[in-house]
Design a protein around this motif. Structure first.
Motif, PDB file in Angstrom:
ATOM      1  N   SER A 370       0.806  -1.220   0.000  1.00 39.32           N
ATOM      2  CA  SER A 370       0.000   0.000   0.000  1.00 39.32           C
ATOM      3  C   SER A 370       0.839   1.270   0.000  1.00 39.32           C
ATOM      4  N   SER A 371       2.157   1.155   0.109  1.00 34.21           N
ATOM      5  CA  SER A 371       3.017   2.340   0.186  1.00 34.21           C
ATOM      6  C   SER A 371       3.625   2.652  -1.169  1.00 34.21           C
ATOM      7  N   ASP A 372       4.022   3.945  -1.334  1.00 34.01           N
ATOM      8  CA  ASP A 372       4.699   4.386  -2.568  1.00 34.01           C
ATOM      9  C   ASP A 372       6.210   4.330  -2.444  1.00 34.01           C
ATOM     10  N   ALA A 373       6.724   4.380  -1.223  1.00 38.21           N
ATOM     11  CA  ALA A 373       8.167   4.346  -0.987  1.00 38.21           C
ATOM     12  C   ALA A 373       8.379   3.816   0.420  1.00 38.21           C
ATOM     13  N   VAL A 374       9.648   3.385   0.689  1.00 40.71           N
ATOM     14  CA  VAL A 374       9.966   2.747   1.971  1.00 40.71           C
ATOM     15  C   VAL A 374      11.242   3.382   2.526  1.00 40.71           C
ATOM     16  N   ILE A 375      11.215   3.618   3.854  1.00 40.61           N
ATOM     17  CA  ILE A 375      12.404   4.064   4.580  1.00 40.61           C
ATOM     18  C   ILE A 375      12.672   3.029   5.665  1.00 40.61           C
ATOM     19  N   CYS A 376      13.941   2.581   5.788  1.00 42.91           N
ATOM     20  CA  CYS A 376      14.274   1.547   6.776  1.00 42.91           C
ATOM     21  C   CYS A 376      15.551   1.926   7.512  1.00 42.91           C
ATOM     22  N   PRO A 377      15.469   2.314   8.820  1.00 42.71           N
ATOM     23  CA  PRO A 377      16.675   2.469   9.644  1.00 42.71           C
ATOM     24  C   PRO A 377      17.220   1.091  10.008  1.00 42.71           C
ATOM     25  N   THR A 378      18.368   0.721   9.470  1.00 45.34           N
ATOM     26  CA  THR A 378      18.866  -0.646   9.613  1.00 45.34           C
ATOM     27  C   THR A 378      19.375  -0.960  11.006  1.00 45.34           C
ATOM     28  N   ASP A 379      19.528   0.048  11.881  1.00 50.27           N
ATOM     29  CA  ASP A 379      20.010  -0.263  13.224  1.00 50.27           C
ATOM     30  C   ASP A 379      18.883  -0.683  14.151  1.00 50.27           C
ATOM     31  N   CYS A 380      17.630  -0.541  13.754  1.00 53.47           N
ATOM     32  CA  CYS A 380      16.490  -0.903  14.604  1.00 53.47           C
ATOM     33  C   CYS A 380      15.459  -1.677  13.786  1.00 53.47           C
ATOM     34  N   VAL A 381      15.853  -2.807  13.216  1.00 54.10           N
ATOM     35  CA  VAL A 381      14.929  -3.616  12.426  1.00 54.10           C
ATOM     36  C   VAL A 381      15.399  -5.071  12.500  1.00 54.10           C
ATOM     37  N   SER A 382      14.475  -6.003  12.489  1.00 55.28           N
ATOM     38  CA  SER A 382      14.844  -7.418  12.557  1.00 55.28           C
ATOM     39  C   SER A 382      15.352  -7.887  11.193  1.00 55.28           C
ATOM     40  N   HIS A 383      16.104  -8.962  11.223  1.00 61.15           N
ATOM     41  CA  HIS A 383      16.667  -9.509   9.982  1.00 61.15           C
ATOM     42  C   HIS A 383      15.580  -9.946   8.992  1.00 61.15           C
ATOM     43  N   PRO A 384      14.544 -10.680   9.419  1.00 56.68           N
ATOM     44  CA  PRO A 384      13.518 -11.089   8.436  1.00 56.68           C
ATOM     45  C   PRO A 384      12.804  -9.901   7.802  1.00 56.68           C
ATOM     46  N   ALA A 385      12.492  -8.861   8.624  1.00 60.26           N
ATOM     47  CA  ALA A 385      11.812  -7.694   8.067  1.00 60.26           C
ATOM     48  C   ALA A 385      12.701  -6.984   7.049  1.00 60.26           C
ATOM     49  N   TYR A 386      13.998  -6.902   7.347  1.00 62.18           N
ATOM     50  CA  TYR A 386      14.936  -6.242   6.432  1.00 62.18           C
ATOM     51  C   TYR A 386      14.966  -6.948   5.072  1.00 62.18           C
ATOM     52  N   TYR A 387      15.111  -8.279   5.082  1.00 58.93           N
ATOM     53  CA  TYR A 387      15.177  -8.995   3.819  1.00 58.93           C
ATOM     54  C   TYR A 387      13.831  -8.963   3.090  1.00 58.93           C
ATOM     55  N   GLN A 388      12.737  -8.988   3.832  1.00 59.95           N
ATOM     56  CA  GLN A 388      11.420  -8.991   3.195  1.00 59.95           C
ATOM     57  C   GLN A 388      11.159  -7.679   2.456  1.00 59.95           C
ATOM     58  N   LEU A 389      11.430  -6.525   3.122  1.00 58.55           N
ATOM     59  CA  LEU A 389      11.169  -5.247   2.450  1.00 58.55           C
ATOM     60  C   LEU A 389      12.141  -5.026   1.286  1.00 58.55           C
ATOM     61  N   LYS A 390      13.398  -5.475   1.452  1.00 56.72           N
ATOM     62  CA  LYS A 390      14.367  -5.300   0.375  1.00 56.72           C
ATOM     63  C   LYS A 390      13.971  -6.124  -0.848  1.00 56.72           C
ATOM     64  N   HIS A 391      13.506  -7.367  -0.622  1.00 53.89           N
ATOM     65  CA  HIS A 391      13.070  -8.226  -1.732  1.00 53.89           C
ATOM     66  C   HIS A 391      11.836  -7.642  -2.418  1.00 53.89           C
ATOM     67  N   HIS A 392      10.893  -7.115  -1.622  1.00 50.75           N
ATOM     68  CA  HIS A 392       9.674  -6.546  -2.204  1.00 50.75           C
ATOM     69  C   HIS A 392      10.010  -5.319  -3.063  1.00 50.75           C
ATOM     70  N   CYS A 393      10.858  -4.436  -2.537  1.00 52.21           N
ATOM     71  CA  CYS A 393      11.180  -3.199  -3.277  1.00 52.21           C
ATOM     72  C   CYS A 393      11.932  -3.506  -4.567  1.00 52.21           C
ATOM     73  N   LYS A 394      12.793  -4.524  -4.550  1.00 52.58           N
ATOM     74  CA  LYS A 394      13.498  -4.889  -5.782  1.00 52.58           C
ATOM     75  C   LYS A 394      12.533  -5.426  -6.825  1.00 52.58           C
ATOM     76  N   GLN A 395      11.609  -6.281  -6.396  1.00 49.20           N
ATOM     77  CA  GLN A 395      10.661  -6.863  -7.352  1.00 49.20           C
ATOM     78  C   GLN A 395       9.686  -5.820  -7.881  1.00 49.20           C
ATOM     79  N   ALA A 396       9.197  -4.931  -6.974  1.00 53.60           N
ATOM     80  CA  ALA A 396       8.189  -3.957  -7.374  1.00 53.60           C
ATOM     81  C   ALA A 396       8.798  -2.687  -7.964  1.00 53.60           C
ATOM     82  N   GLY A 397      10.142  -2.547  -7.922  1.00 57.15           N
ATOM     83  CA  GLY A 397      10.766  -1.314  -8.402  1.00 57.15           C
ATOM     84  C   GLY A 397      10.366  -0.111  -7.567  1.00 57.15           C
ATOM     85  N   LYS A 398      10.170  -0.338  -6.301  1.00 57.72           N
ATOM     86  CA  LYS A 398       9.677   0.727  -5.401  1.00 57.72           C
ATOM     87  C   LYS A 398      10.859   1.427  -4.756  1.00 57.72           C
TER      88      LYS A 398
END
Length: 428
Positions: A370-398
């Protein structure tokens, strides 16, 4: 995670990413049954592996272990390498044993120092002393694996390291003062090196002149001795040998002095190179802070320069984000009101997910979609969430901005970068 190391790694990886964990009673029972010896790396609690591997082993050392163990990952990605090393260290295997031996060799001196502690309180006292002196890595390994350490002492050391990571941001002002001091000291050392070099050059030139003069004097004396035929043999017997011996001794002394000065020049050049490298690193950190400051000023003080209204023609105009939905994954929850206030100044609707700390990761795919863009502070995020958002943004070109810090200034810089870039995954 890579499962090339066998099924024995399954429980360790499951525990690392939120799977079933041993109860405190079970861990306490294990501590009670533990023999009086130093704890092994794989015998530590799962949550302690991340700070031990991340703090006590440098990236080059992890790469060396990874090449031998065969779990390097694609392109030696630093974060992926760290995650796999943490997972592998949770159980006993050839790689974890190699990591344990490497840490013992690396910090052997501090381990021997900690061996003088006989009780848990003495171990904690030595840990506090090394922590105040900034010797965190060696002391962390020695304290966590000490034979007198208990679950409570290891938890206390873990808490200190955890809080220390949160205090790094508070040291930016001290880093600026340190940079100013290093610049002044660098200028002073360069001037001192220049003066020493000039003085040494003058001294060497003067000594060369003296040597040439002595050689001319010796030649003239020899000619006079040759001319005085009646006293030739006597003068050769009484003066030549003594004069030549003294000249040789003085020449040896001058050579020794020149060698010592050359060695001193080498030491000064090495110190100058180290200071220049440190100054370059601090200048890089200063540039990062300046970019974050400029982003904060642009967002907070932008309303003060309303002279010419924006016509929407500028490629970096923040109005490109107006009306868009930006998802923030991770970050510090107490700073969420400031995140929203910055987003509202750009007309951005901000939605948030804490990255798996308390909220379920099952909500993350819907928020990403539902978002147009994503911001992720990598010092306060779990490993699964980090890989999940990175994979989604690469596939969706977001568009996705990965920032190292979860501070307000870093968030402001991330919003500015989203306004400047079209798409792609951007990392500070």
């Amino acid at each position: 995670m890579c499962d090339r190391h066998g099924k024995a790694l399954g429980p360790a990886i499951q525990n690392l990413f939120g799977g079933q964990r041993e109860t405190p009673q079970a861990v306490a029972g294990m501590d009670a049954k533990m023999p009086q010896r130093r704890c092994k790396l794989w015998e530590l609690e799962d949550k302690h592996h991340c700070p031990v591997v991340g703090t006590c082993l440098k990236l080059d050392e992890l790469k060396k272990v990874a090449r031998k163990g065969g779990f390097a990952g694609d392109g030696f990605d630093e974060y992926r390498l760290h995650v796999e090393a943490v997972s592998i260290s949770c159980s006993r295997n050839s790689v974890s044993e190699a990591m344990h031996k490497m840490l013992d060799r690396k910090y052997a001196q501090v381990i021997r120092r900690f061996d003088m502690a006989k009780t848990e309180n003495e171990v904690l006292a030595m840990w506090k002393q090394h922590l105040e002196q900034g010797e965190v890595a060696a002391a962390l390994w020695a304290a966590q694996t000490h034979r007198a350490a208990t679950r409570e002492s290891r938890q206390a050391v873990y808490a200190d390291v955890h809080m220390l990571s949160h205090q790094i941001g508070a040291g930016q002002a001290a880093d600026l003062r340190r940079l100013e001091w290093l610049d002044r000291d660098h200028a002073r050392l360069r001037e001192q090196v220049r003066q020493d070099g000039a003085r040494h050059a003058r001294e060497i030139a003067e000594k060369n002149v003296r040597i040439h003069q002595m050689e001319r004097d010796a030649a003239e004396a020899w000619q006079r001795a040759q001319a005085a035929s009646p006293l030739k043999e006597r003068l050769e017997a009484l003066e030549s040998g003594v004069a030549m011996t003294d000249m040789g001794r003085r020449l040896m002394l001058l050579n020794d002095q020149a060698a010592r000065r050359q060695e001193r020049n080498s030491v000064l050049e090495k110190r100058l190179a180290e200071m220049e490298e440190a100054a370059a690193q601090l200048r890089q950190n200063l540039e990062t802070v300046v970019r974050e400051r400029d982003a904060m000023e642009k967002l907070w003080l932008g309303e003060a320069v309303d002279g010419d209204p924006c016509e929407g023609k500028c490629a970096v105009c923040p109005s490109h984000l107006k009306g868009r939905c930006v998802l923030c994954v991770g970050g510090r929850t107490p700073l969420l009101p400031q995140y929203r206030q910055l987003a509202e100044r750009l007309g951005v609707r901000l939605i948030h997910h804490d990255g798996g700390k308390e909220e379920s990761l099952a909500r993350l795919p819907a928020l990403l979609a539902s978002s147009d863009a994503v911001i992720c502070p990598t010092d306060c995020v779990s490993h699964p969430a980090y890989y999940q958002l990175k994979h989604h943004c690469k596939q969706a070109g977001k568009p996705c901005v990965l920032v190292k810090s979860s501070g307000v200034a870093s968030f402001a810089a991330a919003l500015t970068r989203l306004a400047e870039e079209r798409s792609g995954i951007l990392a500070e």
